[in-house]
Design an enzyme around this catalytic site. Structure first.
Site, PDB file in Angstrom:
ATOM      1  N   HIS A 130       1.570   4.537  -2.785  1.00  0.00           N
ATOM      2  CA  HIS A 130       1.654   5.991  -2.629  1.00  0.00           C
ATOM      3  C   HIS A 130       2.974   6.517  -3.192  1.00  0.00           C
ATOM      4  O   HIS A 130       3.013   7.532  -3.896  1.00  0.00           O
ATOM      5  CB  HIS A 130       1.568   6.375  -1.149  1.00  0.00           C
ATOM      6  CG  HIS A 130       0.224   6.201  -0.539  1.00  0.00           C
ATOM      7  ND1 HIS A 130      -0.941   6.612  -1.140  1.00  0.00           N
ATOM      8  CD2 HIS A 130      -0.155   5.669   0.667  1.00  0.00           C
ATOM      9  CE1 HIS A 130      -1.981   6.344  -0.350  1.00  0.00           C
ATOM     10  NE2 HIS A 130      -1.520   5.766   0.744  1.00  0.00           N
TER      11      HIS A 130
ATOM     12  N   HIS B 107       0.825  -1.212   0.000  1.00  0.00           N
ATOM     13  CA  HIS B 107       0.000   0.000   0.000  1.00  0.00           C
ATOM     14  C   HIS B 107       0.862   1.266   0.000  1.00  0.00           C
ATOM     15  O   HIS B 107       0.652   2.174  -0.809  1.00  0.00           O
ATOM     16  CB  HIS B 107      -0.896  -0.047   1.242  1.00  0.00           C
ATOM     17  CG  HIS B 107      -1.766   1.150   1.438  1.00  0.00           C
ATOM     18  ND1 HIS B 107      -3.128   1.112   1.234  1.00  0.00           N
ATOM     19  CD2 HIS B 107      -1.485   2.414   1.863  1.00  0.00           C
ATOM     20  CE1 HIS B 107      -3.647   2.305   1.495  1.00  0.00           C
ATOM     21  NE2 HIS B 107      -2.670   3.115   1.889  1.00  0.00           N
ATOM     22  N   GLU B 108       1.844   1.308   0.889  1.00  0.00           N
ATOM     23  CA  GLU B 108       2.670   2.513   1.004  1.00  0.00           C
ATOM     24  C   GLU B 108       3.508   2.755  -0.247  1.00  0.00           C
ATOM     25  O   GLU B 108       3.706   3.895  -0.669  1.00  0.00           O
ATOM     26  CB  GLU B 108       3.570   2.429   2.237  1.00  0.00           C
ATOM     27  CG  GLU B 108       2.836   2.388   3.556  1.00  0.00           C
ATOM     28  CD  GLU B 108       1.904   3.563   3.776  1.00  0.00           C
ATOM     29  OE1 GLU B 108       2.105   4.614   3.143  1.00  0.00           O
ATOM     30  OE2 GLU B 108       0.965   3.433   4.564  1.00  0.00           O
TER      31      GLU B 108
END
Length: 333
Positions: free
Chosen positions: A249, A245-246
């Site tokens: 980003h 997920h990170e």
């Protein structure tokens, strides 16, 4: 502007610490290098320095019982439009859409600079096996191998360097107090290198990242809770998808629920609109919280379900990550 996942419940159980010699054996086998860093002195950042905060926060962060918090990665509608406009300007001025079309199925190898932080006595750090398993999780996710309807992306991850730093202050990582001195001491490479800081964190955070548009110099990278790596103790957030997920980003993706049901959503056409309420925490395939077509993308890596729930990127997300890479991180640009 930064990306984040928070928070968790329960006391952290210290992971067993493997010696640097063991780390070297395991990680050199994967082509990386290893350094052991001595305890570095703590520094106090200037009040004027920008750092992740709740200033841009929207919905409650990804939480487990017993903690609450706001996600430092969420943007206001105006901020998100400015963020997207910066990318679109780069795409138009540099003809990146055509470059993306030709590079779509070429492998882009990202060098990962792993920084494991332990307590002063060497306890608490993620083990070499956890780190290696994390890289495997990332490569499966970004190759589209985690679900039948997940999309291939060109990104693959290899460990370029690995270091272990005993520093209790940094192990209890606070964004406000520790990010700047720790990253200033540990950061390696340029914007095409993924600096991954694996530490104890504080305040229940699972992790956070910076968007490529942020251009924050040595502060670029992702910070992960050690126990969120595969084999960690923070179930159901211990299969490695906090990192997935990170890094989404870091490669230019917003949350699927960005701007809720309001246009333009997350700026990706093939991720259905998703309200930004408590629904984002539930792995309920029947959820349909916005009037626009499509049910909530509860299995998307950029939503907020727990690790067993998250298993998909879309073609639109793959393209946006590729465009963001070409615009901000490609060393050949």
């Amino acid at each position: 502007m930064s990306g984040g996942l928070a928070t968790r419940t329960g006391k952290r159980r210290a992971a067993s610490f493997a010696s640097v010699a063991v780390a070297a054996t395991a990680l050199l086998a994967s082509g990386g290098t290893v350094r052991a860093l001595a305890d570095a002195p703590a520094q106090t950042p200037s009040a004027s320095e920008c750092s992740p905060s709740s200033a841009n926060a929207g919905p409650d962060a990804r939480v487990m019982a017993g903690y609450a918090g706001l996600d430092p990665n969420s943007m206001s509608l105006a901020q998100s439009k400015t963020w997207d406009a910066a990318l679109q300007k780069q795409v138009q001025q540099r003809g990146l859409a055509m470059r993306a079309a030709t590079a779509k199925f070429k492998t882009i190898t990202i060098d990962v600079r792993v920084h494991v932080i332990t307590r002063n006595n060497g306890t608490g750090g993620a083990t070499p096996k956890m780190v290696l398993d994390q890289i495997k999780v990332l490569n499966r996710a970004y190759a589209g191998k985690t679900a039948s309807n997940s999309t291939y992306t060109p990104f693959r991850f290899v460990i370029k360097s690995y270091d272990v730093t005993p520093n209790t202050d940094w192990y209890n990582w606070s964004i406000k107090d520790d990010e700047r001195p720790a990253k200033k001491a540990l950061h390696q490479g340029g914007y095409d290198d993924l600096n991954m800081y694996v530490t104890g964190l504080s305040d229940g955070l699972l992790g956070y990242a910076y968007y490529p548009q942020d251009q924050v110099g040595f502060r670029d990278g992702v910070v992960l809770l050690n126990e969120s790596l595969p084999g960690g103790s923070e179930a159901p957030y211990n299969e490695g998808d906090t990192a997935t997920h990170e890094i989404g980003h870091w490669l230019g993706l917003a949350h699927t629920f960005e701007n809720g049901c309001k246009k333009p959503g997350d700026f990706v056409a093939d991720t259905p609109y998703q309200a930004d309420g408590n629904n984002i925490f539930y792995c309920d395939e029947s959820l349909n919280t916005c009037k626009q077509p499509g049910k909530d993308p509860v299995h998307n890596f950029m939503s907020y379900g727990d690790d067993p729930c998250l298993d998909q990127f879309t073609e639109g997300q793959s393209l946006r990550m590729l465009l963001s890479w070409l615009a901000y991180r490609d060393p050949a640009a």
